[in-house]
Design an enzyme around this catalytic site. Structure first.
Site, PDB file in Angstrom:
ATOM      1  N   ASP A  36       0.851  -1.193   0.000  1.00 41.46           N
ATOM      2  CA  ASP A  36       0.000   0.000   0.000  1.00 41.46           C
ATOM      3  C   ASP A  36       0.886   1.242   0.000  1.00 41.46           C
ATOM      4  O   ASP A  36       1.587   1.518   0.977  1.00 41.46           O
ATOM      5  CB  ASP A  36      -0.891  -0.022   1.252  1.00 41.46           C
ATOM      6  CG  ASP A  36      -2.088   0.913   1.151  1.00 41.46           C
ATOM      7  OD1 ASP A  36      -2.199   1.628   0.148  1.00 41.46           O
ATOM      8  OD2 ASP A  36      -2.913   0.917   2.077  1.00 41.46           O
ATOM      9  N   ASP A  37       0.874   1.989  -1.107  1.00 38.65           N
ATOM     10  CA  ASP A  37       1.695   3.204  -1.228  1.00 38.65           C
ATOM     11  C   ASP A  37       3.185   2.887  -1.113  1.00 38.65           C
ATOM     12  O   ASP A  37       3.942   3.600  -0.458  1.00 38.65           O
ATOM     13  CB  ASP A  37       1.325   4.235  -0.146  1.00 38.65           C
ATOM     14  CG  ASP A  37      -0.045   4.857  -0.356  1.00 38.65           C
ATOM     15  OD1 ASP A  37      -0.802   4.369  -1.205  1.00 38.65           O
ATOM     16  OD2 ASP A  37      -0.363   5.828   0.365  1.00 38.65           O
ATOM     17  N   CYS A  75      -5.574   4.708  -4.580  1.00 38.42           N
ATOM     18  CA  CYS A  75      -5.824   3.436  -3.907  1.00 38.42           C
ATOM     19  C   CYS A  75      -6.988   2.631  -4.476  1.00 38.42           C
ATOM     20  O   CYS A  75      -6.799   1.587  -5.093  1.00 38.42           O
ATOM     21  CB  CYS A  75      -6.060   3.697  -2.424  1.00 38.42           C
ATOM     22  SG  CYS A  75      -6.315   2.190  -1.492  1.00 38.42           S
ATOM     23  N   ASN A 275       0.103   2.077  -5.827  1.00 39.85           N
ATOM     24  CA  ASN A 275       0.492   3.378  -6.387  1.00 39.85           C
ATOM     25  C   ASN A 275       1.808   3.824  -5.771  1.00 39.85           C
ATOM     26  O   ASN A 275       2.384   3.124  -4.928  1.00 39.85           O
ATOM     27  CB  ASN A 275      -0.600   4.432  -6.150  1.00 39.85           C
ATOM     28  CG  ASN A 275      -1.120   4.475  -4.743  1.00 39.85           C
ATOM     29  OD1 ASN A 275      -2.268   4.100  -4.490  1.00 39.85           O
ATOM     30  ND2 ASN A 275      -0.314   4.906  -3.796  1.00 39.85           N
TER      31      ASN A 275
END
Length: 506
Positions: A36-37, A75, A275
């Site tokens: 996530d990120d 997201c 991302n």
């Protein structure tokens, strides 16, 4: 005296071996691990400071794609693309799913778990889901709440993985693990900027027994060119690194569970992120550091390229075609808005054997939060990136988690105080962009020299615009005529769709 097998015994032995091999092929599995990120903070992608031994180990058993990209740097839209194989503008998930943002995919989209269910393949989701509606993204086994426990507590996650892998069910499976690490922790700031204090054993922070936190001094970290080199930014990065250590150790736990359950030799493993990292010029942008992702694929049936780097350009839109190819399943035939839905991604399995020469990827972005209407369309072709900023007459909007970060606050405060920001752009340059931006990524890795208006690049500019427009039409992009025109696609125009000019160019 030596014993010689009879012809009948040889035949029976060969037949048994063939059946065993056939059953192994029939029971192929998939494990998708989604960070996530997350970006390139690991040794695999040449960060020598942030220690990630388990990601490094996975890389030794994978093809490492140097040019892996997300289809959208946001997201929920990104996860929707990963799970449908369709860009967000085609599947309808234009922005974040939660709260008043309230974006979701179209009701009749065929997602990966639904397709696999039709073929008797068991599906599981552990961790962050963040896509809607539930009817479209329905897994057989889902453990998505409470988010801190199922997406950051690697001990709890390991227990859930163990349960899924060891259930009494002989069907092939797909398991999708969605980390919440190393996302910023804006809603739980008492646990640190990146939730780096969650479970670290300090008073009131709890203990994650399988995690041995790794701490970094701000002066140790590597500051990439798109982040200003200041004490505030270095402190931010150091906290990010600690959270990455939790994710990395979790990956090691899950891979051990896969091995212990006896699935290491028939499971395709895909590791990437949704991302870019949650810093300016990365997440929510479609510059190189917003689109670029770590991307590794490990196949036990394609060991000849383990540990090798690939120059093929790949995208998260390729995950669905890859998984379907692995299971030998055809993408279903159906329509949305009277248009045949087709995947524009490709299976990555051929690249696990030898280089394919893939040199083009696309991406699109419309929102993030509901207030962030800034549609962009992008083609990365060979050395060049073309970005079409469809709403460039407004300032580029900033995601709330980035706006509240120490790094962004540092830039804003220094700008307002008329002090040097030590950033490679000014805020004004960041907020206000040309409608078209074209960069030579090799000669201009910081993407500062816009070639879109360079007369010497007019032919290339026109070529990339045409290729990008073709992809928009192929994916039924509702924005394909914007901003200079409107799309005529209903009623009388349904069979001969076109763009009508609004004569609104400045």
């Amino acid at each position: 005296m030596a014993y010689t097998l009879s012809s009948i015994e040889v035949f029976l032995l060969f037949s048994t071996l063939c059946v065993s091999i056939g059953n192994a092929a029939e029971k192929r599995n998939v494990l998708i691990i989604l960070a996530d990120d997350y970006g390139f903070e690991n040794q695999v992608y040449n960060n020598s400071v942030c220690k990630t031994p388990n990601i490094d180990k996975l890389a030794q058993q994978s093809v490492i794609f140097k040019y892996g990209y997300t289809a959208v740097s946001s997201c929920s839209p990104s996860r929707s693309s990963i799970l449908t194989g369709l860009p967000q503008h085609q599947n309808g998930h234009y922005g974040l799913a939660h709260g008043y943002h309230h974006f979701q995919a179209f009701d009749n989209v065929k997602s990966l778990p639904l397709i696999l269910k039709d073929h008797n393949i068991r599906t599981g989701l552990i961790g962050k889901k963040h896509v809607k509606p539930a009817t479209v993204f329905k897994f057989d086994y889902e453990k998505t709440q409470p988010l801190l426990q199922v997406a950051r507590n690697i001990t709890k996650m390991r227990e859930l993985v163990h349960k899924f892998l060891n259930v009494n069910d002989s069907r092939p499976f797909l398991l999708y693990i969605g980390f919440n690490d190393p996302h910023r922790c804006t809603a739980d700031a008492e646990r640190g900027a990146f939730c780096e204090m969650f479970g670290n054993g300090q008073p009131g922070k709890g203990i994650i027994k399988d995690w041995k936190p790794v701490y970094y001094k701000p002066e140790e970290v590597i500051v990439p060119f798109f982040i200003q080199d200041t004490p505030a930014a270095r402190e931010d990065i150091a906290k990010q690194y600690t959270t990455i250590s939790r994710m990395d150790q979790g990956i090691g736990l899950f891979m051990k569970e896969l091995e212990d359950a006896g699935f290491a030799d028939n499971t395709l493993v895909i590791f990437t992120s949704d991302n870019g990292i949650p810093f300016p010029n990365a997440k929510t942008t479609l510059y190189e550091k917003g689109m670029g992702e770590p991307f590794m694929v490990s196949s036990p049936l394609h060991r000849q390229r383990w540990g090798q780097e690939s120059n093929d350009m790949v995208s998260t839109l390729d995950i669905v075609p890859t998984v379907l190819d692995w299971y030998n399943i055809k993408y279903p035939s159906y329509k949305m808005f009277n248009i045949d839905v087709k995947l524009t991604g490709k299976s990555l399995l051929p690249s696990l054997q030898l280089e394919q020469g893939w040199d083009t990827v696309h991406a699109s972005h419309d929102f993030h939060e509901v207030t962030m209407a800034y549609p962009m369309r992008v083609i990365r072709h060979k050395n060049y990136r073309l970005i079409h900023n469809l709403n460039n007459r407004i300032p580029y909007p900033i995601a709330s988690d980035i706006a509240l970060s120490e790094t962004m606050q540092d830039i804003i405060n220094r700008t307002m105080a008329q002090q040097p920001t030590h950033w490679f752009k000014t805020l004004r340059q960041y907020y206000y962009r040309d409608e078209y931006e074209m960069f030579d990524i090799v000669k201009d890795p910081k993407e500062l020299n816009n070639l879109a208006k360079d007369p010497q690049q007019a032919t290339l500019f026109a070529e990339l615009k045409t290729k990008l427009s073709q992809w928009q039409w192929e994916t039924a992009d509702p924005w394909r005529c914007y901003p200079e025109g409107i799309l005529l696609d209903m009623g009388y125009f349904a069979s001969n769709q076109s763009c009508m000019s609004l004569a609104n160019e400045l």
